[in-house]
Design a protein around this motif. Structure first.
Motif, PDB file in Angstrom:
ATOM      1  N   ILE A 141      29.604  37.598  20.985  1.00  0.00           N
ATOM      2  CA  ILE A 141      30.990  37.133  21.119  1.00  0.00           C
ATOM      3  C   ILE A 141      31.639  37.760  22.346  1.00  0.00           C
ATOM      4  N   VAL A 142      31.461  39.076  22.505  1.00  0.00           N
ATOM      5  CA  VAL A 142      32.052  39.754  23.657  1.00  0.00           C
ATOM      6  C   VAL A 142      31.448  39.234  24.964  1.00  0.00           C
ATOM      7  N   LEU A 143      30.175  38.880  24.938  1.00  0.00           N
ATOM      8  CA  LEU A 143      29.498  38.354  26.129  1.00  0.00           C
ATOM      9  C   LEU A 143      30.219  37.125  26.685  1.00  0.00           C
ATOM     10  N   ALA A 144      30.770  36.305  25.803  1.00  0.00           N
ATOM     11  CA  ALA A 144      31.419  35.052  26.222  1.00  0.00           C
ATOM     12  C   ALA A 144      32.780  35.268  26.871  1.00  0.00           C
ATOM     13  N   THR A 145      33.252  36.524  26.946  1.00  0.00           N
ATOM     14  CA  THR A 145      34.594  36.783  27.490  1.00  0.00           C
ATOM     15  C   THR A 145      34.575  37.297  28.925  1.00  0.00           C
ATOM     16  N   LEU A 146      33.407  37.465  29.527  1.00  0.00           N
ATOM     17  CA  LEU A 146      33.341  38.125  30.839  1.00  0.00           C
ATOM     18  C   LEU A 146      33.932  37.276  31.966  1.00  0.00           C
ATOM     19  N   ILE A 147      33.622  35.986  32.010  1.00  0.00           N
ATOM     20  CA  ILE A 147      34.111  35.150  33.116  1.00  0.00           C
ATOM     21  C   ILE A 147      35.629  34.984  33.074  1.00  0.00           C
ATOM     22  N   PRO A 148      36.246  34.676  31.915  1.00  0.00           N
ATOM     23  CA  PRO A 148      37.720  34.611  31.935  1.00  0.00           C
ATOM     24  C   PRO A 148      38.369  35.931  32.329  1.00  0.00           C
ATOM     25  N   MET A 149      37.742  37.048  31.973  1.00  0.00           N
ATOM     26  CA  MET A 149      38.255  38.350  32.412  1.00  0.00           C
ATOM     27  C   MET A 149      38.237  38.464  33.932  1.00  0.00           C
ATOM     28  N   ALA A 150      37.158  37.984  34.543  1.00  0.00           N
ATOM     29  CA  ALA A 150      37.020  38.081  35.996  1.00  0.00           C
ATOM     30  C   ALA A 150      38.103  37.274  36.710  1.00  0.00           C
ATOM     31  N   VAL A 151      38.396  36.088  36.202  1.00  0.00           N
ATOM     32  CA  VAL A 151      39.448  35.251  36.806  1.00  0.00           C
ATOM     33  C   VAL A 151      40.799  35.944  36.690  1.00  0.00           C
ATOM     34  N   PHE A 152      41.106  36.466  35.519  1.00  0.00           N
ATOM     35  CA  PHE A 152      42.375  37.170  35.344  1.00  0.00           C
ATOM     36  C   PHE A 152      42.457  38.390  36.248  1.00  0.00           C
ATOM     37  N   ASN A 153      41.387  39.179  36.291  1.00  0.00           N
ATOM     38  CA  ASN A 153      41.399  40.401  37.106  1.00  0.00           C
ATOM     39  C   ASN A 153      41.695  40.102  38.566  1.00  0.00           C
ATOM     40  N   CYS A 154      41.043  39.071  39.108  1.00  0.00           N
ATOM     41  CA  CYS A 154      41.226  38.731  40.517  1.00  0.00           C
ATOM     42  C   CYS A 154      42.671  38.317  40.790  1.00  0.00           C
ATOM     43  N   CYS A 155      43.215  37.448  39.946  1.00  0.00           N
ATOM     44  CA  CYS A 155      44.607  37.013  40.130  1.00  0.00           C
ATOM     45  C   CYS A 155      45.575  38.188  39.961  1.00  0.00           C
ATOM     46  N   GLN A 156      45.285  39.063  39.017  1.00  0.00           N
ATOM     47  CA  GLN A 156      46.135  40.236  38.809  1.00  0.00           C
ATOM     48  C   GLN A 156      46.144  41.132  40.039  1.00  0.00           C
ATOM     49  N   GLN A 157      44.974  41.372  40.628  1.00  0.00           N
ATOM     50  CA  GLN A 157      44.906  42.241  41.800  1.00  0.00           C
ATOM     51  C   GLN A 157      45.604  41.613  43.002  1.00  0.00           C
ATOM     52  N   ALA A 158      45.486  40.291  43.140  1.00  0.00           N
ATOM     53  CA  ALA A 158      46.213  39.608  44.218  1.00  0.00           C
ATOM     54  C   ALA A 158      47.717  39.729  43.991  1.00  0.00           C
ATOM     55  N   ALA A 159      48.141  39.578  42.734  1.00  0.00           N
ATOM     56  CA  ALA A 159      49.564  39.742  42.411  1.00  0.00           C
ATOM     57  C   ALA A 159      50.024  41.155  42.738  1.00  0.00           C
ATOM     58  N   ASN A 160      49.208  42.158  42.405  1.00  0.00           N
ATOM     59  CA  ASN A 160      49.544  43.540  42.736  1.00  0.00           C
ATOM     60  C   ASN A 160      49.713  43.728  44.240  1.00  0.00           C
ATOM     61  N   GLY A 161      48.827  43.087  45.010  1.00  0.00           N
ATOM     62  CA  GLY A 161      48.906  43.209  46.457  1.00  0.00           C
ATOM     63  C   GLY A 161      50.183  42.647  47.046  1.00  0.00           C
ATOM     64  N   THR A 162      50.795  41.688  46.353  1.00  0.00           N
ATOM     65  CA  THR A 162      52.084  41.134  46.799  1.00  0.00           C
ATOM     66  C   THR A 162      53.253  41.869  46.142  1.00  0.00           C
ATOM     67  N   THR A 163      52.973  43.008  45.542  1.00  0.00           N
ATOM     68  CA  THR A 163      53.927  43.880  44.832  1.00  0.00           C
ATOM     69  C   THR A 163      54.484  43.240  43.563  1.00  0.00           C
TER      70      THR A 163
END
Length: 459
Positions: A141-163
């Motif tokens: 079950i946890v295995l199936a959550t890795l790709i959506p986590m990656a998409v969120f992480n990338c968008c979150q870090q880009a958002a952080n970069g724009t403060t």
């Protein structure tokens, strides 16, 4: 003279403290939300059964490496976006997010394949036989959550970069509500829902992570704040150059994060060699330890954002000042965390499990937990400051020396040779973190000197 000196000190750092608080507090709320979910998972699973708690500890420790490496890889987007944002290059911010998403999804797909292969070898890790059915079901079950986590992480870090650290905060808080509600409904089977035990906690996590991905994609695509970046994001032009930049700034952070996390995950495996009580108590204290780690990480992220902004403006004085301000804040926070663990450690442990054997074993881990707080705070501050400069390659050799060459032998020496079991595992973390702190401070100073020469050449 002392008063004048203190006044000058406060004047020099006041603005930086305010900037770090403005950026760091939403990240802190986000991290606290993650901690609340982790606490809730551990409490609800621990209340359901000690076998389920031990199985969750093992699976979460294995996936912790992958999850942290994915977060580390996404973090490479922050300095790139932060430098572009400080110069007002909005189209390039969008292109960088596009390339970042492509690379993060690719890397996450590779992790999913690797962890899927590892599934077939779970019985080779020396864990108690009675836990294997629980471990295998939860693992998939946890295995199936890795790709959506990656998409969120990338968008979150880009958002952080724009403060913008607030939008990811609200999305994470919403997904946390989904996760905790799902736990309540599915672990023990309330309001007519099936009683799924540990699998119920897994399904709740899965639903929450897909919801977080959908939420942040909607924010990036439809909100006014991100409108200036959409042309670059939707551009059909080649992004090969962006992907290469993302890779160069991301893979050292990913490996550094993974190597560091490997020490903690390996600690769980070694704890499991001594029985399920040792493993369950290790899981409980690791959950409590997040109070410190996530807090220091929040202001480390804020430090990284501000360092990236100053790097974009070619201001090395500002880079040094913001790193020092970040260190001040994290040292204060590590003192507060240590006091909480010292005064309320037993109460925190009892929140997670009613098992008296687990409580007794976990109490022995409080002293080493307190010992490593300052090392953790310092290394997180300077690892993130180094990240903000985009001079990230030293993270590779620093992590290998600190966590593999120092941490692993020390772990074996204290846990197996000295016979301290999971107490020895926890004391080994202090040695690794102290080594990492010393090396990271020196690497940051060298990186800033290199930036000074680079900026002088450009001007």
């Amino acid at each position: 003279m002392g008063l004048v000196s203190k006044a000058g000190f406060w004047k020099a750092y006041k603005a930086e403290y305010k900037n770090l608080m403005r950026l760091g507090l939403p990240v802190l709320v986000t991290q606290l939300g993650i901690i609340v979910v982790s606490f809730a998972d551990t409490m609800m699973v621990g209340a359901y059964g000690t076998d389920e708690l031990a199985a969750a500890a093992f699976v979460n420790s294995l996936f912790m490496i992958t999850v942290v490496m994915q977060i580390g890889f996404a973090a490479g987007v922050t300095p790139l976006v932060g430098a572009l944002y400080s110069r007002g290059e909005h189209h390039e911010v969008g292109r960088t997010l596009r390339g970042g998403l492509q690379m993060n999804i690719l890397v996450s797909a590779m992790f999913t394949i690797a962890m899927g292969t590892l599934y077939f070898f779970l019985d080779k890790f020396g864990q108690p036989e009675e836990l294997l059915p629980l471990i295998k079901e939860y693992y998939l079950i946890v295995l199936a959550t890795l790709i959506p986590m990656a998409v969120f992480n990338c968008c979150q870090q880009a958002a952080n970069g724009t403060t913008d650290t607030a939008s990811p905060m609200w999305i994470i808080l919403g997904s946390n509500v989904i996760n905790i509600t799902g736990n309540y409904l599915l672990i023990s089977g309330h309001f007519g829902c099936p009683e799924l035990g540990l699998a119920g906690a897994g399904f709740s996590t899965l639903i929450a992570r897909y919801s977080a991905m959908a939420g942040i994609l909607c924010v990036v695509r439809f909100t006014r704040r991100y409108r200036p970046y959409l042309d670059g994001l939707k551009s059909g032009g080649a992004t090969g150059d962006i992907r290469r930049k993302v890779w160069v700034t991301s893979y050292p952070v990913m490996i550094q994060s993974g190597v560091e996390c490997f020490l903690w995950s390996f600690g769980a495996i070694v704890s499991g060699w001594f029985g399920k009580i040792q493993l369950a108590s290790y899981q409980v204290v690791n959950t409590i330890a997040q109070l410190g780690f996530m807090t220091y990480m929040s202001f480390g992220v804020a430090t990284s954002i501000r360092v990236a902004n100053y790097t974009g403006l070619r201001d090395t004085t500002g880079i040094r000042r913001i790193a020092t301000a970040g260190l001040h804040l994290n040292l204060v926070l590590s003192t507060i965390a240590s006091a909480i663990f010292l005064l309320h450690g037993e109460w925190l442990i009892q929140v997670f499990t009613p098992d008296t054997e687990v409580i007794s074993a976990a109490m022995l881990l409080i002293a080493p937990l307190i010992l490593y707080q300052y090392g953790d705070a310092i290394q997180l501050t300077y690892a993130n400051a180094l990240r903000g400069t985009s001079e990230v390659k030293p993270l590779l050799w620093i992590s290998v020396i600190s966590y593999l060459f120092v941490g692993i032998p020390l772990l074996f020496l204290l846990a197996k040779v000295a016979g301290w079991m999971n107490v020895g595992v926890y004391y080994s973390f202090s040695g690794a973190l102290i080594m990492a702190s010393v090396l990271l401070i020196n690497a940051f100073r060298r990186a800033v000197r290199h930036k000074e020469l680079e900026f002088q050449h450009i001007s």
